[in-house]
Design an enzyme around this catalytic site. Structure first.
Site, PDB file in Angstrom:
ATOM      1  N   LYS A 160       0.839  -1.197   0.000  1.00 51.02           N
ATOM      2  CA  LYS A 160       0.000   0.000   0.000  1.00 51.02           C
ATOM      3  C   LYS A 160       0.875   1.247   0.000  1.00 51.02           C
ATOM      4  O   LYS A 160       1.899   1.293   0.708  1.00 51.02           O
ATOM      5  CB  LYS A 160      -0.901  -0.002   1.237  1.00 51.02           C
ATOM      6  N   HIS A 184     -10.234  -8.213  -7.863  1.00 51.68           N
ATOM      7  CA  HIS A 184     -10.091  -7.719  -6.489  1.00 51.68           C
ATOM      8  C   HIS A 184     -10.911  -8.624  -5.587  1.00 51.68           C
ATOM      9  O   HIS A 184     -12.021  -9.013  -5.946  1.00 51.68           O
ATOM     10  CB  HIS A 184     -10.608  -6.287  -6.388  1.00 51.68           C
TER      11      HIS A 184
HETATM   12  C1  0YR Z   1      -8.936  -2.457   3.128  1.00 52.17           C
HETATM   13  N1  0YR Z   1      -7.116  -4.409  -2.325  1.00 52.17           N
HETATM   14  C2  0YR Z   1      -7.612  -3.412  -1.650  1.00 52.17           C
HETATM   15  C3  0YR Z   1      -8.718  -3.447   2.011  1.00 52.17           C
HETATM   16  C4  0YR Z   1      -8.222  -3.847  -0.341  1.00 52.17           C
HETATM   17  C5  0YR Z   1      -8.308  -2.788   0.708  1.00 52.17           C
HETATM   18  O1  0YR Z   1      -9.966  -1.591   2.800  1.00 52.17           O
HETATM   19  O2  0YR Z   1      -9.860  -4.158   1.813  1.00 52.17           O
HETATM   20  O3  0YR Z   1      -7.108  -2.142   0.902  1.00 52.17           O
HETATM   21  O4  0YR Z   1      -9.494  -4.330  -0.573  1.00 52.17           O
HETATM   22  O5  0YR Z   1      -7.555  -2.298  -2.079  1.00 52.17           O
HETATM   23  O6  0YR Z   1      -6.609  -4.217  -3.514  1.00 52.17           O
HETATM   24 MG    MG Z   2      -6.897  -2.249  -4.178  1.00 51.16          MG
END
Ligand code: 0YR
Ligand code: MG
Length: 373
Positions: A174, A305
């Site tokens: 992240k 996702h």
């Molecule tokens: C926390 N994955 C994401 C998590 C994730 C989020 O909200 O669920 O970071 O889903 O962006 O690619």
């Molecule tokens: Mg994401």
């Protein structure tokens, strides 16, 4: 398969490592807002959408399932998937207020439960009902070691652990600090630790603007990033197209898009390289297939996702030929009768009939939240 009942439910499952953050969210529980659909022949189907366990909005999703969609389904034949999807999604009064957002998450839970019923009726795991697995092993990439809330040392330690001890060859970190150079130093430290052969993707969860992204990319290009995910506001096609033209780093997005038309906007503008549909947001498997097929027609890779933390997406990903890998976040796996399973950084194909969304009795007891206050 006449539908006898449609019941919503809400579970709030704690995240084992405590609270985590990305650039826009800090959460301690994952919300499972679902539909339990029973047919007159005694089959029970489950589907759910994933949330940040915000009880007031989870109750709105549950009310949408129970009060708006359930009456339209009673007495219908669960085998009529496309017809029922249209009946719900194009209902005149609901379409007026419910083409996205909370109502689409509710629609997703129901559509997944209907597919779960059809797969259970056929006695097949969903991937088999859809047409069979197109890969023997499905590569997983690990997101659960890359949170923004981790210190740089903890980030490096987690990435090193899953690469050296668990067999992952692909990880995601992240990003999204106000000063993007903090993110650069974190990624540099991870790259030094894992070496050149592990792919590193980054995810800004929509936080930055175009100038910040360009500044970040100018430095990040030397770090061999696999993709840059959700760099900017989710609906902003023009800025993503501009960034795609300005950097060599591939763009990934899609987890916040509600329908195939939204994907068509990004794909048509050359603003996305890795297409990331999420069945729990897209109104279900029915619309997910439209998105994955559209991406495939342009020869773009699909990497879902996992808003469901992989329970349904593992089926869709083993099956759909555009899929190249799948995100891995194991937070809620123990809530299900057949949890997602990983070996040496790869998903194993589920074997039980259905869509993988049947909760255990223990999870239903331990994590159930009241539907009304
Ligand atoms: C926390 N994955 C994401 C998590 C994730 C989020 O909200 O669920 O970071 O889903 O962006 O690619
Ligand atoms: Mg994401």
């Amino acid at each position: 398969m006449r539908i006898r009942s449609v019941e919503p439910f809400i579970l709030h499952a704690p995240i084992a490592q405590g609270s985590i953050s990305d650039s826009t969210n800090t959460i301690s529980h994952w919300g499972i807002v679902g539909a339990r659909i029973e047919t007159e022949d005694g089959l029970v189907g489950y589907g759910f959408t994933g949330t940040h366990a915000h009880l007031a909005s989870d109750r709105l999703i549950a009310a949408c399932i129970g009060d708006c969609y359930a009456p339209l389904l009673l007495g219908e034949d669960a085998a009529d998937g496309d017809r029922l999807w249209l009946k719900l999604a194009r209902h005149p009064a609901l379409q007026w207020v419910a083409r996205a957002g909370i109502a689409h998450l509710a629609l997703a839970a129901i559509d997944i439960a209907l597919w779960d019923l059809r797969a259970k009726k056929a006695g097949l795991p969903l991937w088999k009902l859809l047409g069979g697995a197109t890969v023997d092993r499905l590569e997983a990439y690990n997101t659960d070691i890359g949170w923004l809330s981790l210190t740089r040392d903890a980030l490096v330690a987690g990435c090193t652990r899953v690469v050296e001890q668990e067999g992952f060859r692909r990880i995601k970190i992240k990003v999204g600090h106000d000063d993007p150079m903090i993110d650069i130093t974190r990624i540099e430290a991870v790259r030094r630790a894992v070496g050149p052969h592990v792919t590193i993707a980054v995810d800004a969860n929509g936080k930055w603007d175009l100038p910040t992204c360009k500044r970040f990319c100018a430095r990040a290009e030397a770090l061999d990033l696999f993709w840059f995910e959700e760099p900017m506001w989710y609906d902003d096609v023009r800025s993503h197209a501009a960034l795609a033209a300005a950097t060599a780093i591939p763009i990934a997005l899609g987890e916040q898009l509600y329908n195939a038309d939204a994907f068509e906007g990004f794909i048509g503008a050359g603003a996305v390289h890795y297409v990331q549909p999420d069945v729990t947001r897209l109104g279900g498997i029915t619309e997910y297939i439209r998105v994955a097929d559209a991406a495939h027609a342009r020869r773009l890779p699909v990497v879902a996702h996992v808003g469901d933390m992989g329970q349904v997406h593992v089926h869709l990903s083993f099956w759909h030929p555009a899929t190249t890998m799948l995100e891995y976040i194991p937070w809620i796996r123990d809530c299900f009768v057949e949890p997602i399973a990983i070996e040496d950084g790869h998903y194993l194909p589920p074997q039980a009939p259905g869509a993988g969304c049947t909760p255990t009795d223990a999870a239903l007891q331990a994590y159930r939240m009241p539907l009304r206050g």
